[in-house]
Design an enzyme around this catalytic site. Structure first.
Site, PDB file in Angstrom:
ATOM      1  N   HIS A 128     -13.483  35.019 -15.424  1.00  0.00           N
ATOM      2  CA  HIS A 128     -14.029  35.642 -16.643  1.00  0.00           C
ATOM      3  C   HIS A 128     -13.663  37.117 -16.771  1.00  0.00           C
ATOM      4  CE1 HIS A 128     -17.511  36.914 -14.072  1.00  0.00           C
ATOM      5  NE2 HIS A 128     -17.559  37.903 -14.919  1.00  0.00           N
ATOM      6  N   ASP A 172     -14.592  29.670 -11.770  1.00  0.00           N
ATOM      7  CA  ASP A 172     -14.499  31.082 -12.151  1.00  0.00           C
ATOM      8  C   ASP A 172     -13.668  31.877 -11.133  1.00  0.00           C
ATOM      9  OD1 ASP A 172     -14.861  33.408 -13.536  1.00  0.00           O
ATOM     10  OD2 ASP A 172     -16.967  33.684 -12.983  1.00  0.00           O
ATOM     11  N   SER A 225     -18.546  41.682 -10.847  1.00  0.00           N
ATOM     12  CA  SER A 225     -17.834  40.416 -11.028  1.00  0.00           C
ATOM     13  C   SER A 225     -16.425  40.474 -10.478  1.00  0.00           C
ATOM     14  CB  SER A 225     -17.729  40.071 -12.516  1.00  0.00           C
ATOM     15  OG  SER A 225     -18.908  39.483 -12.938  1.00  0.00           O
TER      16      SER A 225
HETATM   17  N1  ARG Z   1     -20.933  38.676 -14.753  1.00  0.00           N
HETATM   18  C1  ARG Z   1     -21.150  39.920 -14.083  1.00  0.00           C
HETATM   19  C2  ARG Z   1     -19.940  40.832 -14.228  1.00  0.00           C
HETATM   20  O1  ARG Z   1     -19.141  40.624 -15.120  1.00  0.00           O
HETATM   21  C3  ARG Z   1     -21.628  39.764 -12.670  1.00  0.00           C
HETATM   22  C4  ARG Z   1     -23.032  39.436 -12.663  1.00  0.00           C
HETATM   23  C5  ARG Z   1     -23.585  39.192 -11.333  1.00  0.00           C
HETATM   24  N2  ARG Z   1     -24.990  39.132 -11.552  1.00  0.00           N
HETATM   25  C6  ARG Z   1     -25.897  38.926 -10.622  1.00  0.00           C
HETATM   26  N3  ARG Z   1     -27.129  38.963 -10.954  1.00  0.00           N
HETATM   27  N4  ARG Z   1     -25.545  38.703  -9.384  1.00  0.00           N
HETATM   28  O2  ARG Z   1     -19.851  41.842 -13.582  1.00  0.00           O
END
Ligand code: ARG
Length: 258
Positions: A69, A116, A206
């Site tokens: 992503h 992912d 992420s």
């Molecule tokens: N989707 C998030 C990003 O783009 C990462 C989120 C991780 N969240 C969590 N609560 N561990 O950085």
């Protein structure tokens, strides 16, 4: 560690859509996320920062493993700058290199749907240690997670220095039950949930690695920071791509890009 949903929407990954604003535990969300520590230069020498606001790890001298992503579709791509060789992104040892190609899992749709992961080919090889993928199908234990993302769920700031924390894994069933209440079905066989009270990754983390030690004591990659509902909320854990499930695919694609 970590960054927030809104801030890094560019990175893809909004929070879980349709999720409640706070966990239904009755307790307010923890604001001091990640509860992490600062990583000194050289502690995690394969950890890299990607310019769209994600993390990654050098899986080969010229290839970065990150989250699906965080990147666009597979193909030529010179829009990503990778900063490597320093936990302080402004340190003199930091090197910046451009991407030349992206390979995203052909099965990737959105982060909560599994698959992912993605690879980024760099314009040149870096002279830095690489992080091997775990040779075993581990999915339980205490693992180390890291990133330059937000240190609180409501922060809008990314960090200049790498933070890390140690988190225990949570049984898939427990994690899935919580997310089911929030309207999201966890892809159990492709995910590892991990976290503890007040400690979690967050937006901006992420793509970064979840690591553990193998039998010989060397770091191996176990997971990739993928998603979560908010950050460090009680009952909602961080979700990581379980890369042992994709080892053959990732290794083959890495060879092709090297
Ligand atoms: N989707 C998030 C990003 O783009 C990462 C989120 C991780 N969240 C969590 N609560 N561990 O950085």
């Amino acid at each position: 560690m970590s960054f927030v949903v809104l801030a890094l929407a560019a990175a893809g990954a909004p929070a879980v859509t349709g999720a409640p604003a706070r966990a239904d535990t009755g307790r307010p969300p923890i604001r001091e996320v990640v509860g992490g520590k600062l990583a000194g230069n050289g502690r995690f020498p394969w950890a890299v920062r990607l310019s769209m606001g994600c993390g990654g790890a050098l899986t080969a001298p010229r290839v970065v493993l990150t989250a699906g992503h965080c990147v666009g579709p597979s193909g030529p791509n010179d829009r990503i700058t990778v900063t490597a060789g320093a936990s302080d992104l402004k340190a003199r040892s930091a090197v910046a290199v451009k991407s030349v190609e992206v390979y995203r899992s052909p099965d990737f749709v959105t982060e909560t749907a599994g698959d992912d992961w993605a690879l980024v080919k760099l314009e040149r090889e870096l002279v830095l240690p690489t992080l091997p993928i775990t040779a075993e199908d581990v999915e339980e234990g205490e693992f180390t997670v890291m990133g330059w993302g937000q240190t609180r769920e409501d922060s809008t700031q990314q960090e200049r220095r790498l933070h890390y924390a140690t988190v225990p894994t949570i049984p898939d069933e427990e994690c899935a039950a919580a997310y089911r209440r929030a309207g999201v079905e966890l892809v159990k066989d492709e995910s590892i949930c991990a976290g503890r009270h007040g400690v979690d990754t967050c937006q901006g983390d992420s793509g970064g690695p979840m690591v553990g030690r193998d039998r010989t004591g060397r770091w191996v990659q176990i997971g990739i920071v993928s998603w979560g509902l908010g950050c460090a909320r009680d009952g909602y854990f961080g979700v990581y791509t379980q890369i042992a499930k994709f080892r053959a695919e990732i290794e083959e694609a890495t060879r092709r890009l090297s």
